[in-house]
Design a protein around this motif. Structure first.
Motif, PDB file in Angstrom:
ATOM      1  N   GLU A  55      53.740  73.959  34.146  1.00 30.26           N
ATOM      2  CA  GLU A  55      52.716  74.300  32.931  1.00 30.26           C
ATOM      3  C   GLU A  55      51.423  73.730  33.106  1.00 30.26           C
ATOM      4  O   GLU A  55      50.457  74.223  32.418  1.00 30.26           O
ATOM      5  CB  GLU A  55      53.463  73.922  31.526  1.00 30.26           C
ATOM      6  N   ALA A  56      51.454  72.474  33.393  1.00 30.23           N
ATOM      7  CA  ALA A  56      49.987  71.606  33.455  1.00 30.23           C
ATOM      8  C   ALA A  56      49.458  72.052  34.664  1.00 30.23           C
ATOM      9  O   ALA A  56      48.230  71.454  35.072  1.00 30.23           O
ATOM     10  CB  ALA A  56      50.587  70.161  33.621  1.00 30.23           C
ATOM     11  N   GLY A  57      49.953  72.827  35.662  1.00 29.66           N
ATOM     12  CA  GLY A  57      49.421  73.379  36.878  1.00 29.66           C
ATOM     13  C   GLY A  57      49.014  72.535  38.095  1.00 29.66           C
ATOM     14  O   GLY A  57      48.230  72.573  38.849  1.00 29.66           O
ATOM     15  N   PHE A  58      50.127  71.691  38.084  1.00 25.98           N
ATOM     16  CA  PHE A  58      50.262  70.827  39.443  1.00 25.98           C
ATOM     17  C   PHE A  58      51.754  70.609  39.941  1.00 25.98           C
ATOM     18  O   PHE A  58      52.618  70.991  39.135  1.00 25.98           O
ATOM     19  CB  PHE A  58      49.535  69.636  39.206  1.00 25.98           C
ATOM     20  N   ASN A  59      51.867  70.186  41.014  1.00 19.09           N
ATOM     21  CA  ASN A  59      53.163  70.051  41.698  1.00 19.09           C
ATOM     22  C   ASN A  59      53.061  68.777  42.336  1.00 19.09           C
ATOM     23  O   ASN A  59      52.211  68.112  42.779  1.00 19.09           O
ATOM     24  CB  ASN A  59      53.410  71.122  42.575  1.00 19.09           C
ATOM     25  N   CYS A  60      54.311  68.023  42.523  1.00 22.65           N
ATOM     26  CA  CYS A  60      54.365  66.704  43.099  1.00 22.65           C
ATOM     27  C   CYS A  60      55.867  66.190  43.258  1.00 22.65           C
ATOM     28  O   CYS A  60      56.784  66.888  42.577  1.00 22.65           O
ATOM     29  CB  CYS A  60      53.688  65.632  41.881  1.00 22.65           C
ATOM     30  N   PRO A  61      56.276  65.403  43.974  1.00 25.90           N
ATOM     31  CA  PRO A  61      57.363  64.594  44.241  1.00 25.90           C
ATOM     32  C   PRO A  61      58.026  64.092  42.856  1.00 25.90           C
ATOM     33  O   PRO A  61      57.185  63.628  41.949  1.00 25.90           O
ATOM     34  CB  PRO A  61      57.337  63.571  45.299  1.00 25.90           C
ATOM     35  N   MET A  62      59.084  63.841  42.618  1.00 29.25           N
ATOM     36  CA  MET A  62      59.770  63.218  41.405  1.00 29.25           C
ATOM     37  C   MET A  62      60.920  62.370  41.658  1.00 29.25           C
ATOM     38  O   MET A  62      61.801  62.543  42.499  1.00 29.25           O
ATOM     39  CB  MET A  62      60.533  64.762  40.727  1.00 29.25           C
ATOM     40  N   ILE A  63      60.697  61.248  41.123  1.00 28.34           N
ATOM     41  CA  ILE A  63      61.753  60.008  40.911  1.00 28.34           C
ATOM     42  C   ILE A  63      62.413  60.645  39.544  1.00 28.34           C
ATOM     43  O   ILE A  63      61.846  60.607  38.377  1.00 28.34           O
ATOM     44  CB  ILE A  63      61.298  58.683  40.777  1.00 28.34           C
ATOM     45  N   THR A  64      63.349  61.127  39.519  1.00 27.44           N
ATOM     46  CA  THR A  64      64.231  61.498  38.458  1.00 27.44           C
ATOM     47  C   THR A  64      65.482  60.771  37.977  1.00 27.44           C
ATOM     48  O   THR A  64      65.984  60.087  39.011  1.00 27.44           O
ATOM     49  CB  THR A  64      64.691  62.897  38.345  1.00 27.44           C
ATOM     50  N   LEU A  65      65.978  60.954  36.914  1.00 29.13           N
ATOM     51  CA  LEU A  65      67.096  60.062  36.368  1.00 29.13           C
ATOM     52  C   LEU A  65      66.924  58.433  36.509  1.00 29.13           C
ATOM     53  O   LEU A  65      67.905  58.125  36.847  1.00 29.13           O
ATOM     54  CB  LEU A  65      68.397  60.598  36.795  1.00 29.13           C
ATOM     55  N   ASN A  66      65.626  58.114  36.454  1.00 29.35           N
ATOM     56  CA  ASN A  66      65.427  56.631  36.672  1.00 29.35           C
ATOM     57  C   ASN A  66      65.453  56.311  38.277  1.00 29.35           C
ATOM     58  O   ASN A  66      65.656  54.809  38.227  1.00 29.35           O
ATOM     59  CB  ASN A  66      66.224  55.698  35.731  1.00 29.35           C
ATOM     60  N   GLY A  67      65.829  57.139  38.989  1.00 30.65           N
ATOM     61  CA  GLY A  67      65.891  56.959  40.644  1.00 30.65           C
ATOM     62  C   GLY A  67      67.202  57.474  41.161  1.00 30.65           C
ATOM     63  O   GLY A  67      67.538  57.210  42.333  1.00 30.65           O
ATOM     64  N   ALA A  68      68.198  57.833  40.221  1.00 34.41           N
ATOM     65  CA  ALA A  68      69.263  58.345  40.562  1.00 34.41           C
ATOM     66  C   ALA A  68      68.953  59.668  41.768  1.00 34.41           C
ATOM     67  O   ALA A  68      69.895  59.723  42.685  1.00 34.41           O
ATOM     68  CB  ALA A  68      70.193  58.972  39.569  1.00 34.41           C
ATOM     69  N   PHE A  69      68.043  60.189  41.516  1.00 38.56           N
ATOM     70  CA  PHE A  69      67.738  61.353  42.572  1.00 38.56           C
ATOM     71  C   PHE A  69      66.212  61.235  42.983  1.00 38.56           C
ATOM     72  O   PHE A  69      65.380  61.650  41.915  1.00 38.56           O
ATOM     73  CB  PHE A  69      68.164  62.774  42.036  1.00 38.56           C
ATOM     74  N   VAL A  70      65.721  61.123  43.906  1.00 41.77           N
ATOM     75  CA  VAL A  70      64.501  61.583  44.250  1.00 41.77           C
ATOM     76  C   VAL A  70      64.188  62.462  45.133  1.00 41.77           C
ATOM     77  O   VAL A  70      65.024  63.095  46.204  1.00 41.77           O
ATOM     78  CB  VAL A  70      63.753  60.086  45.277  1.00 41.77           C
ATOM     79  N   LEU A  71      63.281  63.206  44.538  1.00 42.88           N
ATOM     80  CA  LEU A  71      63.088  64.742  44.853  1.00 42.88           C
ATOM     81  C   LEU A  71      61.684  65.209  45.466  1.00 42.88           C
ATOM     82  O   LEU A  71      60.579  64.473  45.246  1.00 42.88           O
ATOM     83  CB  LEU A  71      63.399  65.952  43.988  1.00 42.88           C
TER      84      LEU A  71
END
Length: 289
Positions: A55-71
């Motif tokens: 929605e904000a118009g960008f894409n990036c890698p993600m550290i999710t769930l405090n680091g449980a899954f890095v995508l």
């Protein structure tokens, strides 16, 4: 010279409307344009993150769930540090015994066993970050925002534990009474050395495997790019951001952040309602140039 910028979402990159402001989005895109690696570092799951950055118009890698899954940018898993099933089962039994509402976040998204409670908790979050919002309006907004999220409603959380294809990344416990109720539970569960328990706000605690911490994940991400931590910037506002703020060479606390975060960060920026994350990114990019 900054080469990586890692930003928390709730209370940081997101404003009081739970979206990324135009100024924050513009700052992120400018950083990326200048060759800086931007990564979201959040307690949220992928399905709660992706619609917001799109929605904000960008894409990036993600550290999710405090680091449980890095995508990566496309949501492909880079690394994982889930809660083992045997430990997850014990946690759930303890929480149920104490009559607490909690949600289980897996690799496939957020799972709830009570839709009414899910909306209630989201509404309370909106009301807390935007005190001028009437509670009934917050409930309406919460229901609308959740339409963007992939919420999986289940009858019994134990079915998730028993499913060999389901990987549990985080368990989040909620209470409107805050740490008065959650504090003793945190103390009890913290006796398990395999767990780390943080918080993204006064009304919750977040339970992860000890290796699922934002700081650990950010360090691994920087190592994968052969970038020293002195060239890494982190922005956050709450307890679950502490590990990455400590790890980063450049650390910013939000103006709305907790006292602990403000004390350990090297710099303090404006609140999330005033584009604080974007301002911090602009300041660092100006020094880079």
């Amino acid at each position: 010279m900054v080469q990586i910028i890692a930003s928390d979402m709730d209370g940081t990159l997101l404003n009081d409307k739970m979206v990324i402001s135009k100024r924050n989005a513009a700052a992120v895109k400018e950083a990326q344009k200048q060759g800086v690696h931007f990564i979201v570092s959040t307690g949220r799951a992928y399905d709660e993150v992706k619609p917001l950055i799109t929605e904000a118009g960008f894409n990036c890698p993600m550290i999710t769930l405090n680091g449980a899954f890095v995508l990566d940018e496309e949501g492909k898993e880079i690394s994982a540090a889930p809660i083992p099933d045997s430990i997850a089962k014990k946690i759930m039994l303890t929480l149920k015994k104490n009559g607490l509402y909690f949600e289980v976040i897996t690799a496939k998204g957020v799972c709830s066993d009570n839709k009414a409670k899910r909306i209630e908790n989201f509404a309370e979050l909106l009301a807390s970050i935007s005190p001028d919002t009437p509670y009934k309006l917050a409930v309406t907004l919460a229901s609308a925002r959740m339409e963007l999220m992939n919420i999986n409603y289940v009858d019994n959380y134990m079915d998730l534990v028993d499913d060999p294809k389901t990987v549990i990344g985080k368990i989040v416990v909620f209470s409107p009474e805050g740490q008065k109720v959650l504090g003793p539970i945190k103390d009890e569960l913290s006796k398990n050395d395999n767990l780390v328990i943080t918080s993204s706000g006064p009304g919750n605690i977040e339970i992860n495997h000890v290796n699922a911490q934002k700081g650990v994940a950010l360090q691994a991400y920087a190592d994968s790019l052969n970038i020293p931590m002195d060239n890494v910037m982190a922005i956050g506002d709450n307890n679950n951001d502490v590990s990455m703020l400590k790890a980063a060479g450049i650390s910013y606390a939000m103006g709305n952040g907790s006292d602990e975060v403000k004390m350990l960060a090297k710099y303090v920026t404006a609140p999330n309602t005033e584009d604080g994350a974007g301002i911090a990114i602009e300041e660092v990019l100006a020094k880079k140039n």
